[in-house]
Scaffold this active site. Structure first.
Site, PDB file in Angstrom:
ATOM      1  N   GLY A  53       0.864  -1.182   0.000  1.00  0.00           N
ATOM      2  CA  GLY A  53       0.000   0.000   0.000  1.00  0.00           C
ATOM      3  C   GLY A  53       0.900   1.231   0.000  1.00  0.00           C
ATOM      4  N   ALA A  54       0.594   2.171  -0.900  1.00  0.00           N
ATOM      5  CA  ALA A  54       1.522   3.284  -1.146  1.00  0.00           C
ATOM      6  C   ALA A  54       1.954   4.041   0.126  1.00  0.00           C
ATOM      7  CB  ALA A  54       0.906   4.223  -2.169  1.00  0.00           C
TER       8      ALA A  54
ATOM      9  N   GLN B 213      -5.598  -8.830  -2.387  1.00  0.00           N
ATOM     10  CA  GLN B 213      -5.642  -7.806  -1.319  1.00  0.00           C
ATOM     11  C   GLN B 213      -7.075  -7.496  -0.902  1.00  0.00           C
ATOM     12  OE1 GLN B 213      -3.683  -7.632  -4.014  1.00  0.00           O
ATOM     13  NE2 GLN B 213      -1.805  -6.504  -3.623  1.00  0.00           N
TER      14      GLN B 213
ATOM     15  N   ASP C 130      -1.522   4.488  -6.460  1.00  0.00           N
ATOM     16  CA  ASP C 130      -0.103   4.404  -6.118  1.00  0.00           C
ATOM     17  C   ASP C 130       0.684   5.575  -6.689  1.00  0.00           C
ATOM     18  OD1 ASP C 130      -1.279   1.535  -6.224  1.00  0.00           O
ATOM     19  OD2 ASP C 130       0.433   1.505  -4.851  1.00  0.00           O
TER      20      ASP C 130
ATOM     21  N   ASN D  12      -3.157   2.347 -10.341  1.00  0.00           N
ATOM     22  CA  ASN D  12      -3.608   1.597  -9.165  1.00  0.00           C
ATOM     23  C   ASN D  12      -3.530   0.114  -9.509  1.00  0.00           C
ATOM     24  OD1 ASN D  12      -4.648   1.611  -6.431  1.00  0.00           O
ATOM     25  ND2 ASN D  12      -6.569   0.872  -7.274  1.00  0.00           N
ATOM     26  N   LYS D  13      -3.869  -0.710  -8.551  1.00  0.00           N
ATOM     27  CA  LYS D  13      -3.768  -2.166  -8.703  1.00  0.00           C
ATOM     28  C   LYS D  13      -4.375  -2.640 -10.022  1.00  0.00           C
ATOM     29  CE  LYS D  13      -2.032  -4.344  -6.507  1.00  0.00           C
ATOM     30  NZ  LYS D  13      -0.609  -4.648  -6.797  1.00  0.00           N
TER      31      LYS D  13
HETATM   32  O1  MRU Z   1       0.649  -4.074  -4.469  1.00  0.00           O
HETATM   33  P1  MRU Z   1       0.048  -3.313  -3.324  1.00  0.00           P
HETATM   34  O2  MRU Z   1      -0.776  -4.151  -2.411  1.00  0.00           O
HETATM   35  O3  MRU Z   1       1.074  -2.468  -2.604  1.00  0.00           O
HETATM   36  O4  MRU Z   1      -0.947  -2.310  -4.068  1.00  0.00           O
HETATM   37  C1  MRU Z   1      -1.689  -1.421  -3.298  1.00  0.00           C
HETATM   38  C2  MRU Z   1      -2.671  -0.638  -4.069  1.00  0.00           C
HETATM   39  O5  MRU Z   1      -2.752  -0.706  -5.280  1.00  0.00           O
HETATM   40  C3  MRU Z   1      -3.497   0.333  -3.295  1.00  0.00           C
HETATM   41  O6  MRU Z   1      -4.766   0.462  -3.860  1.00  0.00           O
HETATM   42  C4  MRU Z   1      -2.791   1.685  -3.291  1.00  0.00           C
HETATM   43  O7  MRU Z   1      -1.477   1.564  -2.841  1.00  0.00           O
HETATM   44  C5  MRU Z   1      -3.493   2.654  -2.460  1.00  0.00           C
HETATM   45  S1  MRU Z   1      -3.202   2.327  -0.724  1.00  0.00           S
HETATM   46  C6  MRU Z   1      -3.957   3.559   0.113  1.00  0.00           C
END
Ligand code: MRU
Length: 361
Positions: free
Chosen positions: A50-51, A200, A241, A251-252
Site C-alpha cells: 500500500g503506497a 488484497q 499508487d 492503481n492495482k
Molecule cells: O501491491 P500493493 O498491495 O502495494 O498495491 C496497493 C494498491 O494498489 C493500493 O490500492 C494503493 O497503494 C493505495 S493504498 C492507500
C-alpha cells in the site's frame, strides 16, 4: 480493530513493528524491523504494502540505517547504499520516493543524524494519519448525498485492492469516508473485488471491513460490470499508487476495467489519495509510470486455508504454463470523476489538482 490501530509503530527500544500482511486474514503476526535490510525485505516481499505504508516503512528504514551506521562505526557510504536499496524496493508507488527524498533532506540539514531521522519518519507517519482522516472528511459528503438520493437506503460502494487502513497507517484512503459514514449511522455496503493475484481485496479489505463491522460482499474481479449494469453500485472509490499532473491514476491491476465499466454505466468513479501520491513531475501515466511486474508464481499459485486449517499454496494451471503478472494499470484522467484529497475534491486534471495544491504551480 478500530480506527485507532496503526499498521506501523515503534517500541520503547526504538524498534519498528509492522503487521505481516501476508498472513492476514488467517493470522495476526507482528514482525520486528531491526535493520534497514529488514525494512527493505518487508517492502519487497509485501509484508507491508500500500503506497502510504510503503513510504512510512522506507522512512523508518532510513532511521534504522542511520542507527546501524552509528552503532557499527560505518562510513556514510553505508547510508547511501541504504537509500539506493530502499529506492529499488518497489517501482510504482511514488510515496516510496517521496518519503526517501524527505528523509534525505532532513539528514542533509541535520546536526544529530539519529534524532533527525527518527523525527522525520515519525512526522511522515503522523501526517499520513491526519491526511487520511481529512480524506474521509471530504469524501463523506459524497456518501451522504447518495444516502439522501436513496432515501436513507443503503449506499453501495465498489472498491478494488486494499486502500484501507492496512495500506496506510490509520483510517485508510477509501475506507476513511466509509468508516466516517458508518460512524454517522449511514447504511453502507461495500462490494469488495478479490483482486487477483495477491487477493488484497479478499485477504485485507474484507478483513478490515469485518473488524470495523462494515457490511460487505466479496466478489470475483469480473463481477463489477454486471453489478453496475443492474444498478447495484452507487459509487466506485479506489486508491492510487501514483497520480500524474494531468490526473492519470496508477492503481492495482484491474482498476482501469472498473473505470471503463463505470463510464459506460454512468456511475461515479472516484480516486481517494493523499497528496503524497501525486507525482507532479510527469504528465502521461500510460507512458511515464513504471508498472511493476512480479513473479509469475503469484498468478499460478493461490494461497489459502484448507478445511483442516492449514495455510497452503496450490497450483491452478499446468506447471509449464507461463503467466504474466503486471501489478498495476493506469486509468486515464478522462475516466475519473474526481480526486478525493486531504484538501477537498477536485477534477482529475492539472487545473483541478492545482486548484487544491497551488504550491505545484
Ligand atoms: O501491491 P500493493 O498491495 O502495494 O498495491 C496497493 C494498491 O494498489 C493500493 O490500492 C494503493 O497503494 C493505495 S493504498 C492507500
Amino acid at each position: 480493530m478500530s480506527t485507532t490501530l496503526r499498521t506501523i509503530w515503534t517500541t520503547p527500544s526504538r524498534h519498528i513493528e509492522v503487521i505481516d500482511q501476508r498472513k492476514l486474514p488467517h493470522e495476526f503476526v507482528v514482525v520486528s524491523l531491526k535493520t534497514y535490510q529488514d525494512a527493505d525485505l518487508a517492502i519487497r516481499n509485501m509484508t507491508v504494502r500500500g503506497a502510504p505504508l510503503i513510504g512510512a516503512t522506507a522512512a523508518y528504514g532510513i532511521y534504522l540505517a542511520v542507527r546501524q551506521m552509528i552503532e557499527n562505526g560505518l562510513e556514510g557510504s553505508f547510508l547511501d547504499e541504504a537509500f539506493s536499496t530502499l529506492r529499488a524496493s518497489r517501482p510504482t508507488a511514488v510515496n516510496l520516493f517521496w518519503a526517501l527524498d524527505r528523509m534525505q533532506s532532513a539528514l542533509d540539514n541535520a546536526n544529530d543524524f539519529l534524532d533527525a531521522a527518527w523525527d522525520e519518519a515519525s512526522k511522515i507517519v503522523e501526517e499520513d494519519i491526519e491526511t487520511c482522516r481529512m480524506i474521509g472528511v471530504h469524501g463523506l459528503p459524497l456518501i451522504e448525498a447518495l444516502a439522501a438520493k436513496n432515501n436513507g437506503g443503503t449506499v453501495n460502494i465498489l472498491t478494488h485492492c486494499n486502500a484501507g487502513m492496512l495500506g496506510c497507517i490509520q483510517w485508510g484512503t477509501i475506507t476513511s469516508p466509509i468508516y466516517q459514514a458508518v460512524q454517522k449511522g449511514i447504511k453502507v455496503h461495500v462490494w469488495v473485488d478479490e483482486t487477483r493475484p495477491r487477493n488484497q481485496g479478499a485477504n485485507l479489505t474484507a478483513y478490515e471491513l469485518t473488524k470495523h463491522g462494515v457490511d460487505h460482499t466479496l466478489i470475483v474481479d469480473n463481477t463489477g460490470g454486471h453489478l453496475m449494469q443492474h444498478g447495484m453500485v452507487d459509487i466506485i472509490i479506489v486508491g492510487t499508487d501514483r497520480t500524474t499532473r494531468q490526473g492519470d491514476v496508477a492503481n492495482k491491476i484491474g482498476t482501469y476495467l472498473k473505470a471503463l465499466a463505470a463510464k459506460d454505466n454512468k456511475i461515479p468513479f472516484y480516486v481517494a489519495l493523499p497528496s503524497t501520491t501525486l507525482d507532479m513531475t510527469i504528465q502521461n501515466g500510460l507512458t511515464e509510470i513504471p508498472i511493476e511486474e512480479r513473479d509469475q508464481n503469484e498468478v499460478k499459485y493461490v494461497v489459502g486455508k484448507t478445511t483442516q486449517g492449514q495455510i497452503e499454496s496450490v497450483l491452478i494451471c499446468p506447471e509449464s504454463t507461463n503467466a504474466a503478472n503486471y501489478g498495476f494499470d493506469v486509468t486515464p484522467a478522462r475516466l475519473v470523476t474526481g480526486l478525493i484529497t486531504e484538501r477537498g475534491i477536485c477534477e482529475a486534471s492539472e487545473a483541478g489538482i492545482l486548484s487544491l495544491f497551488p504550491e505545484y504551480n
